[in-house]
Scaffold this motif. Structure first.
Motif, PDB file in Angstrom:
ATOM      1  N   SER A 186     -21.177  67.346 -22.722  1.00  0.00           N
ATOM      2  CA  SER A 186     -22.449  67.566 -23.412  1.00  0.00           C
ATOM      3  C   SER A 186     -23.017  66.249 -23.942  1.00  0.00           C
ATOM      4  N   TYR A 187     -22.128  65.360 -24.411  1.00  0.00           N
ATOM      5  CA  TYR A 187     -22.590  64.045 -24.884  1.00  0.00           C
ATOM      6  C   TYR A 187     -23.191  63.246 -23.723  1.00  0.00           C
ATOM      7  N   TYR A 188     -22.500  63.260 -22.595  1.00  0.00           N
ATOM      8  CA  TYR A 188     -23.007  62.532 -21.431  1.00  0.00           C
ATOM      9  C   TYR A 188     -24.354  63.108 -20.979  1.00  0.00           C
ATOM     10  N   ALA A 189     -24.450  64.436 -20.992  1.00  0.00           N
ATOM     11  CA  ALA A 189     -25.692  65.082 -20.563  1.00  0.00           C
ATOM     12  C   ALA A 189     -26.853  64.700 -21.485  1.00  0.00           C
ATOM     13  N   THR A 190     -26.587  64.711 -22.781  1.00  0.00           N
ATOM     14  CA  THR A 190     -27.626  64.334 -23.737  1.00  0.00           C
ATOM     15  C   THR A 190     -28.056  62.884 -23.534  1.00  0.00           C
ATOM     16  N   ALA A 191     -27.066  62.013 -23.342  1.00  0.00           N
ATOM     17  CA  ALA A 191     -27.369  60.593 -23.135  1.00  0.00           C
ATOM     18  C   ALA A 191     -28.161  60.365 -21.859  1.00  0.00           C
ATOM     19  N   ALA A 192     -27.942  61.252 -20.874  1.00  0.00           N
ATOM     20  CA  ALA A 192     -28.638  61.114 -19.594  1.00  0.00           C
ATOM     21  C   ALA A 192     -30.008  61.780 -19.607  1.00  0.00           C
ATOM     22  N   GLY A 193     -30.387  62.379 -20.746  1.00  0.00           N
ATOM     23  CA  GLY A 193     -31.706  62.978 -20.847  1.00  0.00           C
ATOM     24  C   GLY A 193     -31.811  64.414 -20.397  1.00  0.00           C
ATOM     25  N   GLU A 194     -30.677  65.094 -20.278  1.00  0.00           N
ATOM     26  CA  GLU A 194     -30.713  66.504 -19.893  1.00  0.00           C
ATOM     27  C   GLU A 194     -31.255  67.334 -21.064  1.00  0.00           C
ATOM     28  N   PRO A 195     -31.850  68.496 -20.775  1.00  0.00           N
ATOM     29  CA  PRO A 195     -32.360  69.370 -21.846  1.00  0.00           C
ATOM     30  C   PRO A 195     -31.254  69.788 -22.810  1.00  0.00           C
ATOM     31  N   GLU A 196     -31.651  70.055 -24.047  1.00  0.00           N
ATOM     32  CA  GLU A 196     -30.680  70.420 -25.085  1.00  0.00           C
ATOM     33  C   GLU A 196     -29.886  71.670 -24.718  1.00  0.00           C
ATOM     34  N   ARG A 197     -30.542  72.660 -24.098  1.00  0.00           N
ATOM     35  CA  ARG A 197     -29.839  73.902 -23.720  1.00  0.00           C
ATOM     36  C   ARG A 197     -28.788  73.626 -22.654  1.00  0.00           C
ATOM     37  N   VAL A 198     -29.068  72.701 -21.752  1.00  0.00           N
ATOM     38  CA  VAL A 198     -28.103  72.340 -20.715  1.00  0.00           C
ATOM     39  C   VAL A 198     -26.890  71.669 -21.349  1.00  0.00           C
ATOM     40  N   ALA A 199     -27.138  70.716 -22.241  1.00  0.00           N
ATOM     41  CA  ALA A 199     -26.037  70.016 -22.903  1.00  0.00           C
ATOM     42  C   ALA A 199     -25.188  70.987 -23.709  1.00  0.00           C
ATOM     43  N   ARG A 200     -25.831  71.898 -24.431  1.00  0.00           N
ATOM     44  CA  ARG A 200     -25.089  72.860 -25.247  1.00  0.00           C
ATOM     45  C   ARG A 200     -24.263  73.796 -24.360  1.00  0.00           C
ATOM     46  N   ALA A 201     -24.832  74.220 -23.238  1.00  0.00           N
ATOM     47  CA  ALA A 201     -24.098  75.102 -22.328  1.00  0.00           C
ATOM     48  C   ALA A 201     -22.853  74.415 -21.773  1.00  0.00           C
TER      49      ALA A 201
END
Length: 305
Positions: free
Chosen positions: A32-47
């Protein structure tokens, strides 16, 4: 749908990172940290962070539908794949924690997630077949469905639902655990509120099932029915109307309303009349009576012993 697909695509990406290799307990969280850093949507990172939930009985399920769908798909994929290669749990041995995974799937479905488990199982098995895995699809499919139904049966019994209530619902060919749960709970509640009504009806159904002749069908001649037989016929027709919309609680109420006419029928009517035409007509009426609730539950399973 895009967020679900994206979260599923990225869910396991962090497993190859040094952080997760070193500290396996942070799998998902690091993703989730990597996803957030890469600009993925918040719902994707949380999932991604939550898709391993629930990890154990009583653990929280993913926060929203994106995480719930990904978590369910992940657990179901594992279960289907291991069953397909013959690695299903045996006795007390469950090295891949498939029972825990199944309970997680059921916990997610309990939230009301609109997913048909059997359809999802079929879809998962198709993916494995298309990938070249050889297995008996029908046998594996049956084993997986039974595996989930067994888990749900245990949960229902632990919640106080009687075994014969569960068996009565299952006798109608129910394969979806959530359908089993909803029907068994409703039937148990109805039995608790009106114990004598449902005990007597179960006995009546058992008697009707013993007498009926399926080969005769249900096309009785209404003009040839007595007053008591007509009353039963009308009650059955009314019950069928409630059943057509598959409203289970209403169906049970309609069933309860059948007690009086069916009691009068058996008290006053000789079903096995010497006249073959009269006998056949009464048996057809009984066939329709027994069939009316065949897709609700097998009430003969609850008959007084």
């Amino acid at each position: 749908m895009h967020d679900i697909a994206r979260a599923a695509y990225l869910a396991k990406a962090d497993l190859v990172t040094a952080a997760v290799i070193e500290f396996t307990s942070v799998q998902g969280v690091m993703g989730s940290y990597y996803a957030t850093a890469a600009g993925e949507p918040e719902r994707v990172a949380r999932a991604i962070a939550e898709h391993y939930r629930p990890r154990f009985s009583g653990d929280a399920i993913p926060t929203d539908v994106v995480g719930q769908v990904v978590a369910l798909a992940d657990k179901l994929d594992t279960i289907c794949g291991l069953f397909a290669v013959g690695a299903s749990p045996t006795g007390s041995s469950d090295p891949f924690a498939l029972r825990r995974a199944a309970l997680g799937v059921l916990a997610i479905l309990e939230t009301g997630l609109p997913i048909d488990l059997v359809e999802a199982i079929d879809a998962a098995l198709i993916i494995y077949r298309e990938a070249g895995l050889q297995f008996d699809n029908a046998a594996v499919r049956r084993e997986i469905i039974d595996f989930f139904i067994t888990r749900e049966k245990v949960a229902l019994r632990d919640a106080g639902v009687k075994a014969d209530t569960i068996d009565a619902v299952l006798a109608c060919g129910i394969e979806e655990p959530m359908v089993l749960a909803a029907r068994a709970r409703a039937l148990e509640a109805a039995r608790t509120e009106q114990p004598e009504v449902f005990a007597d009806l179960a006995t009546a159904f058992a008697r009707a099932n013993n007498l009926r002749d399926v080969k005769l069908g249900t096309g009785y001649k209404k003009a040839e029915l007595s007053e008591v037989e007509c009353a039963l016929s009308e009650a059955v027709v009314a019950a069928e109307a409630a059943l057509r919309e598959d409203r289970f609680a209403d169906a049970l109420a309609a069933l309860a309303a059948l007690r009086a006419p069916v009691d009068r029928f058996f008290e006053t009517t000789m079903v096995m009349d010497d006249d073959p035409e009269v006998r056949a007509n009464r048996l057809k009426l009984l066939n329709r009576f027994a069939n009316a609730f065949a897709h609700v539950a097998d009430f003969g399973q609850m008959a007084k012993k």
